[in-house]
Design a protein around this motif. Structure first.
Motif, PDB file in Angstrom:
ATOM      1  N   VAL A  87     -12.155 -41.630 -12.543  1.00 35.14           N
ATOM      2  CA  VAL A  87     -11.844 -42.166 -11.213  1.00 35.14           C
ATOM      3  C   VAL A  87     -12.503 -41.321 -10.125  1.00 35.14           C
ATOM      4  N   ILE A  88     -12.423 -40.030 -10.252  1.00 33.33           N
ATOM      5  CA  ILE A  88     -13.032 -39.138  -9.260  1.00 33.33           C
ATOM      6  C   ILE A  88     -14.546 -39.321  -9.239  1.00 33.33           C
ATOM      7  N   ALA A  89     -15.154 -39.433 -10.426  1.00 33.45           N
ATOM      8  CA  ALA A  89     -16.613 -39.611 -10.498  1.00 33.45           C
ATOM      9  C   ALA A  89     -17.047 -40.943  -9.881  1.00 33.45           C
ATOM     10  N   ILE A  90     -16.280 -42.011 -10.111  1.00 37.52           N
ATOM     11  CA  ILE A  90     -16.631 -43.328  -9.552  1.00 37.52           C
ATOM     12  C   ILE A  90     -16.590 -43.286  -8.033  1.00 37.52           C
ATOM     13  N   PHE A  91     -15.526 -42.734  -7.470  1.00 37.04           N
ATOM     14  CA  PHE A  91     -15.436 -42.639  -6.002  1.00 37.04           C
ATOM     15  C   PHE A  91     -16.558 -41.773  -5.432  1.00 37.04           C
ATOM     16  N   LEU A  92     -16.917 -40.715  -6.145  1.00 38.46           N
ATOM     17  CA  LEU A  92     -17.994 -39.846  -5.665  1.00 38.46           C
ATOM     18  C   LEU A  92     -19.334 -40.580  -5.666  1.00 38.46           C
ATOM     19  N   ILE A  93     -19.603 -41.342  -6.723  1.00 39.43           N
ATOM     20  CA  ILE A  93     -20.873 -42.082  -6.801  1.00 39.43           C
ATOM     21  C   ILE A  93     -20.948 -43.135  -5.693  1.00 39.43           C
ATOM     22  N   ILE A  94     -19.835 -43.854  -5.467  1.00 38.30           N
ATOM     23  CA  ILE A  94     -19.817 -44.861  -4.395  1.00 38.30           C
ATOM     24  C   ILE A  94     -20.104 -44.216  -3.043  1.00 38.30           C
ATOM     25  N   GLY A  95     -19.479 -43.076  -2.783  1.00 37.10           N
ATOM     26  CA  GLY A  95     -19.706 -42.396  -1.506  1.00 37.10           C
ATOM     27  C   GLY A  95     -21.139 -41.913  -1.353  1.00 37.10           C
ATOM     28  N   ILE A  96     -21.705 -41.357  -2.420  1.00 35.86           N
ATOM     29  CA  ILE A  96     -23.079 -40.846  -2.356  1.00 35.86           C
ATOM     30  C   ILE A  96     -24.081 -41.973  -2.101  1.00 35.86           C
ATOM     31  N   ILE A  97     -23.803 -43.172  -2.635  1.00 34.96           N
ATOM     32  CA  ILE A  97     -24.725 -44.297  -2.452  1.00 34.96           C
ATOM     33  C   ILE A  97     -24.518 -44.972  -1.096  1.00 34.96           C
ATOM     34  N   PHE A  98     -23.262 -45.223  -0.720  1.00 29.05           N
ATOM     35  CA  PHE A  98     -22.982 -46.044   0.457  1.00 29.05           C
ATOM     36  C   PHE A  98     -23.272 -45.332   1.771  1.00 29.05           C
ATOM     37  N   VAL A  99     -23.016 -44.049   1.858  1.00 33.15           N
ATOM     38  CA  VAL A  99     -23.239 -43.352   3.132  1.00 33.15           C
ATOM     39  C   VAL A  99     -24.716 -43.367   3.537  1.00 33.15           C
ATOM     40  N   PRO A 100     -25.658 -43.000   2.652  1.00 40.24           N
ATOM     41  CA  PRO A 100     -27.076 -43.098   3.060  1.00 40.24           C
ATOM     42  C   PRO A 100     -27.515 -44.527   3.381  1.00 40.24           C
ATOM     43  N   VAL A 101     -27.016 -45.508   2.621  1.00 33.85           N
ATOM     44  CA  VAL A 101     -27.379 -46.907   2.912  1.00 33.85           C
ATOM     45  C   VAL A 101     -26.875 -47.300   4.299  1.00 33.85           C
ATOM     46  N   LEU A 106     -27.988 -48.570  10.025  1.00 34.31           N
ATOM     47  CA  LEU A 106     -27.772 -48.285  11.444  1.00 34.31           C
ATOM     48  C   LEU A 106     -29.076 -47.906  12.131  1.00 34.31           C
ATOM     49  N   GLN A 107     -29.904 -47.123  11.438  1.00 40.66           N
ATOM     50  CA  GLN A 107     -31.190 -46.737  12.018  1.00 40.66           C
ATOM     51  C   GLN A 107     -32.069 -47.962  12.241  1.00 40.66           C
ATOM     52  N   ALA A 108     -32.083 -48.893  11.275  1.00 39.02           N
ATOM     53  CA  ALA A 108     -32.882 -50.109  11.435  1.00 39.02           C
ATOM     54  C   ALA A 108     -32.347 -50.966  12.582  1.00 39.02           C
ATOM     55  N   SER A 109     -31.020 -51.048  12.719  1.00 40.90           N
ATOM     56  CA  SER A 109     -30.433 -51.834  13.797  1.00 40.90           C
ATOM     57  C   SER A 109     -30.723 -51.215  15.162  1.00 40.90           C
ATOM     58  N   ASN A 110     -30.727 -49.892  15.240  1.00 39.30           N
ATOM     59  CA  ASN A 110     -30.982 -49.236  16.521  1.00 39.30           C
ATOM     60  C   ASN A 110     -32.441 -49.346  16.951  1.00 39.30           C
ATOM     61  N   ARG A 111     -33.339 -49.637  16.015  1.00 40.68           N
ATOM     62  CA  ARG A 111     -34.740 -49.820  16.379  1.00 40.68           C
ATOM     63  C   ARG A 111     -35.009 -51.180  17.004  1.00 40.68           C
ATOM     64  N   LYS A 325     -23.282 -69.090  29.017  1.00 37.19           N
ATOM     65  CA  LYS A 325     -24.683 -69.222  28.600  1.00 37.19           C
ATOM     66  C   LYS A 325     -25.400 -67.905  28.854  1.00 37.19           C
ATOM     67  N   SER A 326     -26.180 -67.492  27.861  1.00 43.76           N
ATOM     68  CA  SER A 326     -26.957 -66.261  27.990  1.00 43.76           C
ATOM     69  C   SER A 326     -28.337 -66.482  27.402  1.00 43.76           C
ATOM     70  N   LEU A 327     -29.286 -65.719  27.927  1.00 43.79           N
ATOM     71  CA  LEU A 327     -30.659 -65.730  27.429  1.00 43.79           C
ATOM     72  C   LEU A 327     -30.913 -64.407  26.724  1.00 43.79           C
ATOM     73  N   VAL A 328     -31.440 -64.475  25.514  1.00 40.90           N
ATOM     74  CA  VAL A 328     -31.599 -63.289  24.671  1.00 40.90           C
ATOM     75  C   VAL A 328     -33.066 -63.128  24.303  1.00 40.90           C
ATOM     76  N   LEU A 329     -33.598 -61.927  24.523  1.00 43.17           N
ATOM     77  CA  LEU A 329     -34.927 -61.545  24.048  1.00 43.17           C
ATOM     78  C   LEU A 329     -34.727 -60.385  23.086  1.00 43.17           C
ATOM     79  N   THR A 330     -35.229 -60.530  21.886  1.00 44.21           N
ATOM     80  CA  THR A 330     -34.979 -59.504  20.881  1.00 44.21           C
ATOM     81  C   THR A 330     -36.144 -59.389  19.913  1.00 44.21           C
ATOM     82  N   THR A 331     -36.315 -58.189  19.374  1.00 42.68           N
ATOM     83  CA  THR A 331     -37.272 -57.954  18.299  1.00 42.68           C
ATOM     84  C   THR A 331     -36.519 -57.964  16.971  1.00 42.68           C
ATOM     85  N   SER A 332     -37.202 -57.648  15.904  1.00 38.95           N
ATOM     86  CA  SER A 332     -36.564 -57.630  14.592  1.00 38.95           C
ATOM     87  C   SER A 332     -37.161 -56.516  13.744  1.00 38.95           C
ATOM     88  N   THR A 333     -36.453 -56.145  12.694  1.00 42.64           N
ATOM     89  CA  THR A 333     -36.918 -55.156  11.725  1.00 42.64           C
ATOM     90  C   THR A 333     -36.840 -55.777  10.332  1.00 42.64           C
TER      91      THR A 333
END
Length: 369
Positions: A87-101, A106-111, A325-333
């Motif tokens: 159980v401890i190993a599973i939670f650790l693996i999930i945390g190690i994978i999900f935090v960097p993702v 967030l970095q892609a969204s902020n660009r 009503k709003s007008l939106v100009l946006t880029t994408s990543t």
């Protein structure tokens, strides 16, 4: 009373096969309990022998076969033992994978450089601020509106132009059913009651019929940068599958917006529905009351600190139902448009997993299993 032995014939019947008989020894002890146990054992042995020796009915395998074990859910399966270490190993693996993702999302969204400008209030003249419906319904009043926005960040082409509506329920059951997909594909001969209440006008069928087409969004936008105009590409803004398979190339608008009550935009009767991309985009109904729909694409970069002048034609009536009503100009990543939710979801899930990993590890050290 003495124990005795008696030889009794025992017959086993298996479907259409002839009965299988064999002698069996039955002891007759003083108490009848032991005899019943031994008799049951002998019967089970005989039944097993008969099943193994005779062909099963219907060609199915015997009870020892895979089919029988599958139907009885008796196949071997891996059943993990969830020990504290696992159980401890599973939670650790999930945390190690999900935090960097999450950080990458967030970095892609902020660009993403995005401008959201609400104009439904600013584009109403001061004399009509207290009665916006009178302004929007009076065709003698000019609906032209000029708004300026300053670009905060460099916007790299392609820049997508969206219009955003709020408090507009396109997923309302009565609204979303008021259309005829057969008519959009094959023409006015398929006008039917599903288009009610926009089915006919002046005794003639309406193409395209229904409330969705009748309420077509009809605000228009143009952009200038200084004295130079910014071209907005209005082609290929709809789904290719919609253009090719849902809207007919030989189906043209007919008797559209000719009634006493005009709902929204008008369509060119000389252009087939498959080329009316504003209509195609609008007809793909949104699931939520706040949504964006693509208006066009700007294929030029816009530098930071530049001022963009937006020439808006404020035609669409959102004032009758309290919409925005709003007008939106946006880029994408590579991840798409601006969306912080995905990144925060990964971060929260990964951080929670690491916290639980540490908590369970401390508990396991202090109170070992």
């Amino acid at each position: 009373m003495t124990h005795g032995l008696s030889h009794l014939p025992f017959c086993f019947f298996s479907g259409s096969s002839p009965p299988i008989c064999r002698p069996c020894e039955v002891r007759t002890p003083a108490s009848g309990r032991g005899s019943r146990v031994e008799l049951a054992a002998v019967m089970d042995e005989a039944g097993s022998s008969a099943s193994a020796g005779s062909a099963p009915r219907g060609g199915r395998p015997a009870r020892s076969g895979v089919f029988y074990k599958f139907t009885q859910q008796d196949l071997p399966a891996w059943k993990p033992a969830m020990t504290p270490g696992y159980v401890i190993a599973i939670f650790l693996i999930i945390g190690i994978i999900f935090v960097p993702v999450g950080l990458i999302c967030l970095q892609a969204s902020n660009r993403v450089a995005e401008i959201v400008h609400r104009y439904d209030i600013d584009c109403v003249p001061d004399a009509y601020r207290s009665n916006k419906q009178a302004y929007i319904k009076d065709s003698s009043i000019s609906k032209k509106c000029i708004q300026k926005v300053k670009v905060q960040y460099h916007m790299k082409a392609p820049i997508y132009v969206y219009y955003e509506l709020d408090n507009f329920y396109q997923n309302h059951r009565r609204y979303i059913k008021s259309r005829s997909d057969k008519q959009l594909r094959h023409g006015l001969q398929y006008t039917d009651s599903s288009c009610s209440p926009i089915e006919r006008s002046n005794g003639l069928p309406v193409v395209p019929c229904g409330l969705i087409a009748w309420s077509l969004f009809n605000d228009t936008y143009d952009f200038t940068r200084g004295s130079m105009g910014l071209m907005v590409d209005r082609k290929n803004i709809s789904w290719r599958s919609d253009r090719e398979h849902k809207y007919g190339k030989d189906v043209y608008p007919f008797n559209f917006q000719n009634g006493s009550l005009i709902g929204g935009g008008k369509l060119d009767p000389d252009i087939p529905l498959s080329n009316q991309e504003d209509l195609i985009v609008w007809m793909r109904a949104a699931a939520l009351p706040q949504f964006r729909k693509l208006y066009g694409v700007i294929e030029e970069d816009i530098q930071a600190d530049e001022t963009i002048t937006m020439h808006i034609t404020n035609n669409y009536n959102t004032y009758s139902f309290g919409g925005k009503k709003s007008l939106v100009l946006t880029t994408s990543t590579w991840l798409g448009g601006k969306n912080d939710f995905l990144g925060y979801a990964y971060l929260i899930t990964g951080s929670s997993s690491i916290f639980l990993c540490i908590l369970f590890a401390l508990i396991h050290v202090k109170i070992p299993r």
